[in-house]
Design a protein around this motif. Structure first.
Motif, PDB file in Angstrom:
ATOM      1  N   VAL A 285      82.401  -9.714  66.032  1.00 55.58           N
ATOM      2  CA  VAL A 285      82.668  -8.684  65.038  1.00 55.58           C
ATOM      3  C   VAL A 285      83.380  -9.271  63.823  1.00 55.58           C
ATOM      4  CG1 VAL A 285      83.869  -6.504  64.608  1.00 55.58           C
ATOM      5  CG2 VAL A 285      82.744  -6.891  66.796  1.00 55.58           C
ATOM      6  N   LEU A 286      84.270 -10.233  64.038  1.00 54.06           N
ATOM      7  CA  LEU A 286      85.009 -10.821  62.925  1.00 54.06           C
ATOM      8  C   LEU A 286      84.074 -11.524  61.945  1.00 54.06           C
ATOM      9  CD1 LEU A 286      87.706 -11.357  61.574  1.00 54.06           C
ATOM     10  CD2 LEU A 286      87.959 -13.365  63.042  1.00 54.06           C
ATOM     11  N   ALA A 287      83.105 -12.258  62.452  1.00 51.39           N
ATOM     12  CA  ALA A 287      82.154 -12.948  61.572  1.00 51.39           C
ATOM     13  C   ALA A 287      81.361 -11.953  60.734  1.00 51.39           C
ATOM     14  CB  ALA A 287      81.204 -13.818  62.400  1.00 51.39           C
ATOM     15  N   VAL A 288      80.938 -10.874  61.350  1.00 54.22           N
ATOM     16  CA  VAL A 288      80.175  -9.858  60.620  1.00 54.22           C
ATOM     17  C   VAL A 288      81.074  -9.156  59.603  1.00 54.22           C
ATOM     18  CG1 VAL A 288      78.833  -7.732  60.843  1.00 54.22           C
ATOM     19  CG2 VAL A 288      78.529  -9.581  62.499  1.00 54.22           C
ATOM     20  N   ALA A 289      82.309  -8.862  59.973  1.00 54.18           N
ATOM     21  CA  ALA A 289      83.238  -8.209  59.036  1.00 54.18           C
ATOM     22  C   ALA A 289      83.492  -9.095  57.817  1.00 54.18           C
ATOM     23  CB  ALA A 289      84.554  -7.878  59.736  1.00 54.18           C
ATOM     24  N   LEU A 290      83.662 -10.389  58.033  1.00 52.00           N
ATOM     25  CA  LEU A 290      83.861 -11.300  56.905  1.00 52.00           C
ATOM     26  C   LEU A 290      82.626 -11.366  56.012  1.00 52.00           C
ATOM     27  CD1 LEU A 290      85.830 -14.149  58.691  1.00 52.00           C
ATOM     28  CD2 LEU A 290      86.720 -12.520  57.018  1.00 52.00           C
ATOM     29  N   ALA A 291      81.448 -11.333  56.615  1.00 55.40           N
ATOM     30  CA  ALA A 291      80.208 -11.330  55.828  1.00 55.40           C
ATOM     31  C   ALA A 291      80.085 -10.037  55.025  1.00 55.40           C
ATOM     32  CB  ALA A 291      79.000 -11.509  56.744  1.00 55.40           C
ATOM     33  N   VAL A 292      80.459  -8.911  55.618  1.00 59.96           N
ATOM     34  CA  VAL A 292      80.412  -7.627  54.903  1.00 59.96           C
ATOM     35  C   VAL A 292      81.393  -7.648  53.736  1.00 59.96           C
ATOM     36  CG1 VAL A 292      80.949  -5.160  55.085  1.00 59.96           C
ATOM     37  CG2 VAL A 292      79.559  -6.273  56.834  1.00 59.96           C
ATOM     38  N   ILE A 293      82.582  -8.189  53.948  1.00 56.11           N
ATOM     39  CA  ILE A 293      83.551  -8.291  52.852  1.00 56.11           C
ATOM     40  C   ILE A 293      82.957  -9.102  51.705  1.00 56.11           C
ATOM     41  CG2 ILE A 293      85.740  -9.351  52.154  1.00 56.11           C
ATOM     42  CD1 ILE A 293      86.803  -8.619  54.955  1.00 56.11           C
ATOM     43  N   ALA A 294      82.357 -10.222  52.036  1.00 53.74           N
ATOM     44  CA  ALA A 294      81.797 -11.088  50.994  1.00 53.74           C
ATOM     45  C   ALA A 294      80.639 -10.411  50.269  1.00 53.74           C
ATOM     46  CB  ALA A 294      81.343 -12.409  51.605  1.00 53.74           C
ATOM     47  N   LEU A 295      79.685  -9.908  51.019  1.00 52.32           N
ATOM     48  CA  LEU A 295      78.471  -9.372  50.394  1.00 52.32           C
ATOM     49  C   LEU A 295      78.697  -8.036  49.699  1.00 52.32           C
ATOM     50  CD1 LEU A 295      75.905 -10.406  53.125  1.00 52.32           C
ATOM     51  CD2 LEU A 295      76.332 -11.494  50.927  1.00 52.32           C
ATOM     52  N   ALA A 296      79.382  -7.116  50.361  1.00 55.16           N
ATOM     53  CA  ALA A 296      79.643  -5.820  49.722  1.00 55.16           C
ATOM     54  C   ALA A 296      80.655  -5.986  48.596  1.00 55.16           C
ATOM     55  CB  ALA A 296      80.132  -4.808  50.753  1.00 55.16           C
ATOM     56  N   GLY A 297      81.599  -6.884  48.784  1.00 60.84           N
ATOM     57  CA  GLY A 297      82.590  -7.130  47.738  1.00 60.84           C
ATOM     58  C   GLY A 297      81.973  -7.675  46.464  1.00 60.84           C
ATOM     59  N   ILE A 298      80.994  -8.541  46.604  1.00 58.94           N
ATOM     60  CA  ILE A 298      80.306  -9.091  45.437  1.00 58.94           C
ATOM     61  C   ILE A 298      79.517  -8.019  44.707  1.00 58.94           C
ATOM     62  CG2 ILE A 298      78.389 -10.606  44.758  1.00 58.94           C
ATOM     63  CD1 ILE A 298      79.370 -12.531  46.974  1.00 58.94           C
ATOM     64  N   ARG A 299      78.895  -7.131  45.455  1.00 60.93           N
ATOM     65  CA  ARG A 299      77.982  -6.138  44.859  1.00 60.93           C
ATOM     66  C   ARG A 299      78.656  -4.836  44.450  1.00 60.93           C
ATOM     67  NH1 ARG A 299      72.244  -5.917  46.821  1.00 60.93           N
ATOM     68  NH2 ARG A 299      72.233  -4.851  44.836  1.00 60.93           N
ATOM     69  N   MET A 300      79.912  -4.631  44.843  1.00 60.99           N
ATOM     70  CA  MET A 300      80.548  -3.351  44.519  1.00 60.99           C
ATOM     71  C   MET A 300      80.885  -3.264  43.037  1.00 60.99           C
ATOM     72  SD  MET A 300      84.332  -3.408  46.106  1.00 60.99           S
ATOM     73  CE  MET A 300      85.590  -4.516  45.545  1.00 60.99           C
ATOM     74  N   GLN A 301      80.789  -2.041  42.537  1.00 64.51           N
ATOM     75  CA  GLN A 301      81.134  -1.727  41.150  1.00 64.51           C
ATOM     76  C   GLN A 301      81.828  -0.374  41.147  1.00 64.51           C
ATOM     77  OE1 GLN A 301      77.427  -1.836  39.043  1.00 64.51           O
ATOM     78  NE2 GLN A 301      77.142  -4.020  39.392  1.00 64.51           N
ATOM     79  N   PRO A 302      83.116  -0.340  41.496  1.00 66.65           N
ATOM     80  CA  PRO A 302      83.824   0.943  41.563  1.00 66.65           C
ATOM     81  C   PRO A 302      83.660   1.749  40.276  1.00 66.65           C
ATOM     82  CG  PRO A 302      85.200  -0.821  42.390  1.00 66.65           C
ATOM     83  CD  PRO A 302      83.988  -1.469  41.786  1.00 66.65           C
ATOM     84  N   GLY A 303      83.386   3.021  40.436  1.00 68.52           N
ATOM     85  CA  GLY A 303      83.213   3.904  39.305  1.00 68.52           C
ATOM     86  C   GLY A 303      81.789   3.965  38.771  1.00 68.52           C
ATOM     87  N   ASP A 304      80.885   3.178  39.351  1.00 69.52           N
ATOM     88  CA  ASP A 304      79.488   3.199  38.917  1.00 69.52           C
ATOM     89  C   ASP A 304      78.884   4.565  39.227  1.00 69.52           C
ATOM     90  OD1 ASP A 304      76.537   2.794  38.976  1.00 69.52           O
ATOM     91  OD2 ASP A 304      77.081   0.701  38.627  1.00 69.52           O
ATOM     92  N   ALA A 305      77.935   4.989  38.406  1.00 69.30           N
ATOM     93  CA  ALA A 305      77.282   6.281  38.609  1.00 69.30           C
ATOM     94  C   ALA A 305      76.445   6.303  39.885  1.00 69.30           C
ATOM     95  CB  ALA A 305      76.399   6.614  37.404  1.00 69.30           C
ATOM     96  N   ASP A 306      75.873   5.158  40.255  1.00 69.77           N
ATOM     97  CA  ASP A 306      75.111   5.055  41.500  1.00 69.77           C
ATOM     98  C   ASP A 306      76.100   4.996  42.663  1.00 69.77           C
ATOM     99  OD1 ASP A 306      73.265   4.641  43.494  1.00 69.77           O
ATOM    100  OD2 ASP A 306      72.635   2.651  42.798  1.00 69.77           O
ATOM    101  N   TRP A 307      75.933   5.861  43.645  1.00 72.63           N
ATOM    102  CA  TRP A 307      76.909   5.976  44.729  1.00 72.63           C
ATOM    103  C   TRP A 307      76.950   4.764  45.648  1.00 72.63           C
ATOM    104  CZ3 TRP A 307      75.880   6.189  50.017  1.00 72.63           C
ATOM    105  CH2 TRP A 307      74.546   6.334  50.363  1.00 72.63           C
TER     106      TRP A 307
END
Length: 115
Positions: free
Chosen positions: A52-74
């Motif tokens: 689970v830790l490896a997957v959580a770290l991958a999610v942090i990296a990938l979702a963190g790179i792609r996130m844009q807080p406040g974007d109109a797209d949810w």
């Protein structure tokens, strides 16, 4: 040697990864392709790796790179920041538990040597 149920869980994970990978359209901006199929891959990776830790770290990296807080797209505006935060919390909890377990083990080993 792994039990047959553990092998089945790993195979299920690989099948989920395969389904998501061959269905994913990298050019599409629909939530199915930007959120749900990547989440299916993450679940498959968690089942296949059983880490689970490896997957959580991958999610942090990938979702963190792609996130844009406040974007109109949810998806990049809300879902990715929430996923990053949830994976971050999971990482902190897992690492804290490992740390406490290690501290407990070393304390017991020192006590055993003293007696």
């Amino acid at each position: 040697m792994e039990s047959s149920s553990a092998i089945q869980v790993r195979m299920t994970g690989l099948v989920l990864i395969g389904i998501a990978m061959f269905t994913l359209d990298g050019t599409s901006q629909s939530p199915v392709h930007t959120l749900w199929l990547p989440l299916l891959m993450a679940v498959g990776a968690m089942l296949a790796l059983r880490n689970v830790l490896a997957v959580a770290l991958a999610v942090i990296a990938l979702a963190g790179i792609r996130m844009q807080p406040g974007d109109a797209d949810w998806v990049p505006g809300i879902a990715y920041p929430l996923l990053t935060a949830a994976a971050g919390i999971a990482t902190v909890v897992l690492l804290w538990r490992r740390f406490n377990k290690r501290i407990h083990e070393t304390r017991e080993a020192r006590q055993a040597r003293r007696q």
